[in-house]
Each structure stands twice: as C-alpha cells, then as structure tokens.
Design a protein around this motif. Structure first.
Motif, PDB file in Angstrom:
ATOM      1  N   ALA A   1       1.270  -1.093   0.068  1.00 48.39           N
ATOM      2  CA  ALA A   1      -0.289  -0.107  -0.031  1.00 48.39           C
ATOM      3  C   ALA A   1       0.722   1.323   0.092  1.00 48.39           C
ATOM      4  CB  ALA A   1      -1.061  -0.257   0.945  1.00 48.39           C
ATOM      5  N   MET A   2       0.769   2.512  -0.775  1.00 42.34           N
ATOM      6  CA  MET A   2       1.031   3.249  -0.820  1.00 42.34           C
ATOM      7  C   MET A   2       0.225   4.816  -1.213  1.00 42.34           C
ATOM      8  SD  MET A   2       3.715   2.015  -4.515  1.00 42.34           S
ATOM      9  CE  MET A   2       4.792   0.955  -3.174  1.00 42.34           C
ATOM     10  N   ARG A   3       1.435   6.104  -0.805  1.00 40.77           N
ATOM     11  CA  ARG A   3       0.295   6.676  -2.085  1.00 40.77           C
ATOM     12  C   ARG A   3       0.494   7.201  -2.975  1.00 40.77           C
ATOM     13  NH1 ARG A   3      -0.659  12.908   0.487  1.00 40.77           N
ATOM     14  NH2 ARG A   3       0.191  11.539   2.551  1.00 40.77           N
ATOM     15  N   ASP A   4      -1.575   7.182  -3.414  1.00 44.26           N
ATOM     16  CA  ASP A   4      -1.502   7.362  -5.145  1.00 44.26           C
ATOM     17  C   ASP A   4      -1.187   8.093  -5.499  1.00 44.26           C
ATOM     18  OD1 ASP A   4      -1.973   6.126  -7.348  1.00 44.26           O
ATOM     19  OD2 ASP A   4      -3.987   6.739  -7.104  1.00 44.26           O
TER      20      ASP A   4
ATOM     21  N   LEU B   1       3.081  13.691  -9.362  1.00 40.41           N
ATOM     22  CA  LEU B   1       2.708  13.414  -8.472  1.00 40.41           C
ATOM     23  C   LEU B   1       1.033  12.764  -9.053  1.00 40.41           C
ATOM     24  CD1 LEU B   1       1.578  16.730  -5.905  1.00 40.41           C
ATOM     25  CD2 LEU B   1       2.715  14.481  -5.622  1.00 40.41           C
ATOM     26  N   LEU B   2       1.913  12.082 -10.211  1.00 41.72           N
ATOM     27  CA  LEU B   2       0.662  11.847 -11.425  1.00 41.72           C
ATOM     28  C   LEU B   2       0.541  10.426 -10.244  1.00 41.72           C
ATOM     29  CD1 LEU B   2      -0.449  10.946 -13.852  1.00 41.72           C
ATOM     30  CD2 LEU B   2       0.849   9.208 -14.669  1.00 41.72           C
TER      31      LEU B   2
ATOM     32  N   GLN C   1      -2.989  14.705 -13.472  1.00 36.09           N
ATOM     33  CA  GLN C   1      -1.709  14.609 -12.510  1.00 36.09           C
ATOM     34  C   GLN C   1      -2.744  16.160 -11.359  1.00 36.09           C
ATOM     35  OE1 GLN C   1       0.891  17.260 -14.565  1.00 36.09           O
ATOM     36  NE2 GLN C   1       2.708  17.165 -12.839  1.00 36.09           N
ATOM     37  N   GLN C   2      -3.481  16.446 -12.373  1.00 32.71           N
ATOM     38  CA  GLN C   2      -4.185  18.313 -11.688  1.00 32.71           C
ATOM     39  C   GLN C   2      -5.207  17.957 -10.125  1.00 32.71           C
ATOM     40  OE1 GLN C   2      -3.960  21.297 -11.843  1.00 32.71           O
ATOM     41  NE2 GLN C   2      -5.221  21.875 -10.262  1.00 32.71           N
TER      42      GLN C   2
ATOM     43  N   LEU D   1       2.186  17.330  -0.233  1.00 32.12           N
ATOM     44  CA  LEU D   1       2.354  16.731  -1.327  1.00 32.12           C
ATOM     45  C   LEU D   1       3.576  17.758  -2.214  1.00 32.12           C
ATOM     46  CD1 LEU D   1       2.246  13.021  -2.366  1.00 32.12           C
ATOM     47  CD2 LEU D   1       3.388  14.122  -0.102  1.00 32.12           C
ATOM     48  N   LYS D   2       4.622  17.980  -3.165  1.00 29.14           N
ATOM     49  CA  LYS D   2       4.672  19.186  -3.870  1.00 29.14           C
ATOM     50  C   LYS D   2       5.311  18.085  -4.837  1.00 29.14           C
ATOM     51  CE  LYS D   2       9.669  20.634  -2.201  1.00 29.14           C
ATOM     52  NZ  LYS D   2      10.039  18.906  -2.160  1.00 29.14           N
TER      53      LYS D   2
END
Lengths: 342, 342, 342
Positions: A44-47, A53-54, B304-305, B314-315
């Motif tokens: 499990a991980m941050r999506d 950040l995609l 992404q947006q 997150l950045k």
C-alpha cells in the motif's frame, strides 16, 4: 480534528478486490493505492508519484515494482526509487513514496493509518466470524455518501428495521423488546431478546419452518469502526437464551465502516453463518437479497447526511434506542482524545 | 498572487475561431467576448453589459456595435454607449464596458492582459513558424482542466513520449539521449540529439523511408507561455547537426498555454512543416492523429491536477529531465515579481 | 445579513401542489415540508426529524400526524411527539419539530418566516386578482437559479419584452413610451401608457381584432416580494385611460418570488383575466404559450446570475428604465433594516 481515530487498522479492501493491477482508494482522507506482489502479499502506498504526483495507480507493474506512466520513475514495493526517468541519472534512494503497513486477515486487507512504528498486527480487530472453522462468509464493498458514524448509529440500533426494512427483516416486535446496553472495555453491546415471536420471512426461510421462535439481535461495536451482529432464531422451546443460542439458525453480520472523507465512507459488509454452509445457492440468493436491503439503508443514510448539512442549526438527539450508538461514539471520541494526548 | 504574468499578450483564439458572432472566452480569469468588425479587425471586451451584467456575448450585432439582448443598451466597438435602453434617455458616454487591446498575428488573436498603456504590439511573442514563407501551419484549441504550467512542464521535457505516447512518437532512445539546457534572455532551450536511431512510425512515414536516422528535439520556452519545438529526422549520414538540420523532414510544433483559471487553461496547439507543404491530405491525417496523441496527454495532465489537489501535503519534485520546465517556471516567477515591483 | 425580509409571509406553494403526501421545499433558506390534514388545512414544519434529522418529507402519514421513516418517531401536526421509537419509552412532549404558521389565501399556501408571535394573517399581501369574482386565475411554479431580486428587476421594467420576448408581447413602442414611477407606502408603481399603437400578436388575438389600440402596463411591487402587472389593450377611441381601462381586454399578471437560497428562488406565476372567462381553451393555450415566454426569461436571468458571480469586480447599474426595480429594492432594504432594529 478528524472525526476518526488515527493509529488504528482500517479495512481498505476485501481480499478479492486486490490483485496485481493497482486499486486506488482513499482511506481516512489519504489517497492510497494497493496491489499484490508476486508472493501475494499486499503493498500500500500513497497514490502519487514522488516526481510529479501522477497517481501511481495509473502506472505499469514490473515484477514487484511500479513504474509511473508519466515519466517512468520506477519504485519498489518498499516505495524507494529503483530507476530514474533519465536512464543516465544515478538512482537517488531518497526519492520515495510513502508506504503504509498492511495486514491481510479475516478476508480483509487492513492498512494502518497513523504513526508507522505503532503498527502492531496484534491490534487488528478480531472479526472472528469471517475466518472461523465451520462458518461461511461472503459480502461486498459499497461507497456510501455519509459520515461513517451515521452507519454505526444505524447498525447499533436495529429499530430501524421495522420501518426501513419492512417486508424482509423488520417486524413490530423489535419495537417492543427491551434493550440491554453494556460497555466492556473497548466494546459496546446492545442486545434484544424477542421470545415467542413469529419469524419474519428471511428467518423462517432459513429455519425451513413457520411458527413461533425465539429471536435475538446482539450488536457489538469494536474500535475503531466495526460492528458485528449476532442474529438468528431458534424454535420456541428449544432452549435458546441470549447467552447461548445454537439451537436454530445463527448468523454473524460483520460490518466495517472506513472513513473516506468527513462525509463519505467505505462500507464493508458481510454475513457469516454456520448453517447450510454447503449451500452455495443460499449464499448467492442472500447476497442478492441483501443488495435490496442495503439500498434501503443507503437511501435513508444519504438523505440524513444531506439533512444534517441543510440544517446546521439542528443537532442529532438520542433517545433510549440510541444508547448503543451513543456509547460507540463516546468510545471513538475518548480514543481520539487519548491518542491526541499521547 | 496570480500564477500567471500580467502585462503580457496571451492567445485568446485562433484566427478562424473569431467571426462577426461574439465568442465568449475567459482569459487569465477575466470573462471576455471577441468579435470581428466589418473591417475584419477584432474587438475584445468584458463579457458583461455595464447595465445589468448580462453577457454581451448573448447580444445582437449591429454594424460594428453590439446591442445587449436584455434591455437593448447599444455599445460601440470602443465599448462606449451609443444608445440607452429607453430611447428618450440621453446617451451617457461614461456608460461603457472595458475593452482590451487586440493584435492578430501568427494566425492567432492576441489580447493584452494588464495595464492598457503598456500594450505594445512589438511585445507579441515571435511565433515565426506560424506565418513563415514556405511553411504550412494548422492546429486546434483544446480546453484542459489543469494549471497551464503543468502543460509547460509536459512540453519542455519529452521524456514522457516514451510512456504516454508509446506507439506513435515515443521511443526508448529518448530516455538515453543526453539533454542540453540553456537559458538565453527570456527563453529556455532544451535539446536532445539522437544520432543513428530507428525513426518511430510517424517520422519514417514523413521521410518516406525506413532505416537509421539522426533525430532531434529542441524545445524553446517563450514568455509569457509559449513552447515551440523544433522536431524532425534526417537520414543517417546526410550531415544534419543540432544547429543545422534541413537535410530531412522538419516540423515546428507551436504551443500556447493561456490560463483560464488557476486550475484550467486553453491549449492552442499547431504544427508547421516545410515538407510536403502542398499535401493537404498529410495535413488532415496529421491533425486526426494528433487528436489521439493529445487525448493521451489530457488524461495524464488532468489526473495530475486532481492528484495535486488531493495531496496538498506533497509537492512537485524536479529531476534532471525537468530542467527545461524548472527554468521556464523560474522565468515566469521572476517576470511576475519584476512586474509587481514595477 | 440575508437579502430577504424576515417576519413576512411568503408563498410556499400553489394550493394544488399540497396534498396529504408531504411536499419538501426550502423557503428563505429553511428546509420545510408541507402537507394537508384531514380538514384540508395545511401544516408546515422543518423538514428534519428532531431525532436524527432524517427529512420528515420521507415519512409516513398517519391521521393528521407524520411518522419518521427511519426509527418511527411519530409527531402531531403541531410538531409535538406522540410516540417514541421504542414503544416502552414514555412520550417526551418536549421532543418536537419546529412548525411554521400557515395561511391559505389567493390560491397560494403562505408560510410565515420569522418570529412566530408576529404572524398576523392580516399581513398576507392582497393579491386580489387571484380570487376575485368574475376573474379566472391559473399559473405555475418554476425553480429559477438566480437571486429573487433579479426577477423583481425584470418584472418592474418591461423594456426587456422588446428584446427578450420579440415576436409575442414585445414591441418597439415600449421603448418609446414615457414611464411614470410612484412610491405609495409599501408599494411601487411603474406605469407605461402607449396610445394608438398596433396591438402585438397576443393582444390582437385576445381582442379578436386588428388595428390601433391604447395599451397599458402598470407594474406594482408589493412587499415582501410580489409584483402584480395590470396589462391590456382597448380599441383606439374607446375611452380607456391609465386610471380606468375596462373598455377592452384586461389581465392581471401575478408574480411572487420566494427566495430559496441567496442565488435561487421559487417563481410563482399566474395570470388572471376578466374576459373570455368561460373559455377553458384560452386558459390552456395561454398557459402553454407562457411556458415559451418564461423559458426566454430564465435563459437571460440565469446567465445574468452567472455573470454577476463571474465578474465580482463589477456592479449592477441603474438607468431611467430601472426606477421601478430600484425603488422596490429600496423598500426591501429599508424593511430589512427596520426589522433588524425592531
């Protein structure tokens, strides 16, 4: 302050929902993604790719790793970078995505929300009917647009069956039976004993006979957000009691409410039974019927959520029947406070 | 503070999008409407009648003027009242709608966002491929639900072609080619030289032959928000260099990102080429193919947006491949700061 | 501060909209539900059960009472608890839902928004044409997504008919006729007298003849939010005056704008006439035609509302034609201020 307890295990998915392709799901406000590795354990991980950040749930699986589908950053199941987008760039192992502790137990995938070092698998709530010998268990996942605590209220008092589920599991006697409420440690019990009543349609079908029965409902709230309900009927005179009742047909309804946002939650529902355990048709029919019953609850609960938002000057009130839900909410609030002070 | 530069020219529309009927379009947060006058020059004004704010884009054209369709206030192309709703009321020439400086150049309609007196047509970015002799140019307008800077990032690094556009213009060699990044004044250049590679499908079709080629990609960011990309291939051994490469087929991709809101933008895209310039079928096929490529970008950019909004803790991070986008964002931020101080 | 007046009667519904099944409707920001009792009088209460806030409009009617469909709390038409969810729990008569004073008059159901003890039925606005002898009255309810005051502006100046309703009731002469505006107590009058004009299509049809007519429009604003419009034509030379005009065909348009939220309202519209009163076909045709006219207004008003929100730096301006609306808004603002000080 969040309305849910942190530093706790929450159900993120049924075991059958998670496979090698990533599953995106927001748990307690955190966008997560889950997938099975080759050894079938779950990561499990941050999506969100640590690069741009995609969502990683859009990514490509490679071995036990995931490759972002935008620029190709490759991350291991431990969340750490294994390959940079530009092949000539040295791998920076500080590039990583946040991972979450996972346990698979009682047919569910559990994730730990809170401080990682406190994630003790022994703290997973004991939903024993989901994996007990001699019981069959089956159920589903539903997205419900209401505060998860409204579902706890709903389950900790079954008075609503009379009105919301008239025709299947509701009956007038539910309104007349005395209630017993008890708090033991981190659990709340709400019991109803209905001796010598007519079995409603579902239960006479399960028992394969008409006539008077003793009926029971014992709702049990378990932190952070589970409700198990011991339900069933036994033929009148068979000797069933509220403490011991294996003389007829008995089911354990297992419900887990995982907050998604402040006003939505994931509802995991299942029923375990120790009768007709070899009858797959019974399981399938029950699952189908349950969809209809559940749709009735959702209509009510989502209307309640909208009404709460539309009437900000009004507050929920509690009567005698609400003691179970009230005590459950007190346990949650107390645990949130204790957690904040720790 | 806005995320875009004021006191700059922005593309509001393609030349073919604006005709005598008004076009409504929000540019840099300002609702505008544009129409062509009889002499074919374009008027741009706030899309709100100074009387009761009804969008003037719903109005009726009369000569070079516009009449509001609610109460009939008539405004000239200079924005000044010419007729009041009640015919007997004297015209008050202080009644007016804000107009915006407009220039038509390089196939686009440009509007000046900022202080009117600084609107110098000489400041329109030189997107020369759109109107150069010996080149054909064609393209479209797309509404994209993401911050305009995410599209700049996307265009200033073509690594993403390998994953996002596998099968058309992507190829593994893009990941291996060394990158050169250079800032010259208000422009950023990001170059990739790929000698002796196999041409991907699109380029072997353009070149009309298979086999090894030299391939180049030179991305050029131009303030406030344009990216031009010099792309193409030449047969291996024909002598092409990163500086001079007219030995094969060459295109200039022209992109302009006009902010609509903080999280949406207008994407103006086109491609100019100096080969097969008389082949209208090539133009049409390319336009069609480009829709598919573009849909792949939109899926990624809008995801992404949403992820940026869902993960406020997150950045975005920048690696080697992001140098072009990082430098472009620095130019924008520096220009915004300089403009605020001036 | 709210944009509407409290301590006033508002139309909540047409008489034909309320029957024994509850009707849910938000009035002045308050979610209400209304139903008819056995004696046909109407009860209005907050649309939220005092127990867990489920909308009572989802409930079950029993005699004159309502039973919540979640846990079965039963409330009388006076809003007071009559039966608790658990039958053994003593009824607590402090358990109650807020009720609202109701009057049925002039074909409408009126509710009092504000302090209960000030609810004097004598304060219901006198919309006499809706219930006068010798007149027929018919109309509908429409949900409109704009501030209720934009509809008042619209109705207090009929200049807009020329542009918005060209082809039915609009004509150029409306723009040329002099306006008379007068404030008398809590009412505003805006009059237009158009002598010797051609009748527009609707009115020549009503008069059953072509040719020159005298035409009038007298708009009357009544607090808190009604507009009645005396409209009609008389053959030229028949002697009609702005004060007395029963020589031709005359109608009274009755409009009531009930705020739902700050940016939406309920529009109750009807037309009374004292000609062809026995012609049900005329009534039906008019109703049908009116839907088309009304759709034209809604398009304009909702576009205006969106433009107001999209241009927060701009404000509405008033010219000569707006005097009626301006005066009506002044009456409202003054009454809100007086009410706040009282």
């Amino acid at each position: 302050m969040a309305t849910w307890l942190e530093n706790a295990w929450y159900v993120a998915a049924w075991d059958y929902e998670v496979d090698s392709e990533p599953l995106a799901r927001t748990i307690c406000g955190v966008p997560l993604m889950l997938y099975r590795k080759l050894d079938r354990s779950v990561a499990a991980m941050r999506d969100a790719c640590p690069h741009r950040l995609l969502p990683l749930s859009l990514g490509l699986r490679e071995g036990d790793s995931i490759r972002c589908r935008y620029h190709g950053l490759k991350l291991g199941a431990d969340g750490v970078a294994e390959e940079m987008p530009l092949k000539s760039e040295a791998v920076n192992r500080r590039v990583c995505v946040q991972t979450y502790p996972v346990v698979e137990r009682h047919r569910f995938i559990w994730v730990w929300i809170g401080e990682r070092e406190k994630a003790d698998p022994a703290l997973v709530p004991d939903l024993w009917p989901c994996s007990a010998q001699g019981w069959v268990f089956d159920g589903g996942h539903y997205a419900v647009a209401c505060d998860y605590r409204l579902m706890i209220d709903n389950l900790m008092d079954l008075t609503h069956e009379t009105y919301v589920h008239a025709g299947s599991i509701g009956q007038q006697e539910i309104l007349e039976a005395p209630l017993e409420c008890e708090v033991k440690g981190e659990r709340v019990y709400l019991s109803r004993w209905m001796p010598g009543v007519d079995a409603p349609p579902f239960w006479s079908g399960a028992l394969r006979q008409e006539g008077k029965v003793d009926r029971w409902q014992i709702c049990e709230f378990v932190l952070p957000s589970a409700v198990m309900i011991d339900v069933g009927v036994a033929p009148l005179g068979a000797g069933a009691t509220i403490e011991k009742h294996d003389q007829g047909v008995r089911g354990m309804v297992v419900d887990f409410m995982t907050p998604e946002t402040e006003s939505t939650h994931h509802y995991f529902w299942g029923m375990a039974r120790n009768f007709d355990t070899g009858d797959a048709g019974f399981t399938a029919r029950f699952r189908q019927q349950q969809s209809g019953v559940f749709a009735q609850d959702v209509e009510i609960l989502e209307a309640q959520q909208r009404a709460i938002e539309a009437n900000p000057d009004l507050k929920l009130n509690a009567y005698r029947i609400d003691e179970g839900g009230t005590r459950a909410r007190q346990l949650i609030a107390r645990a949130i406070k204790a957690n904040a002070e720790a």
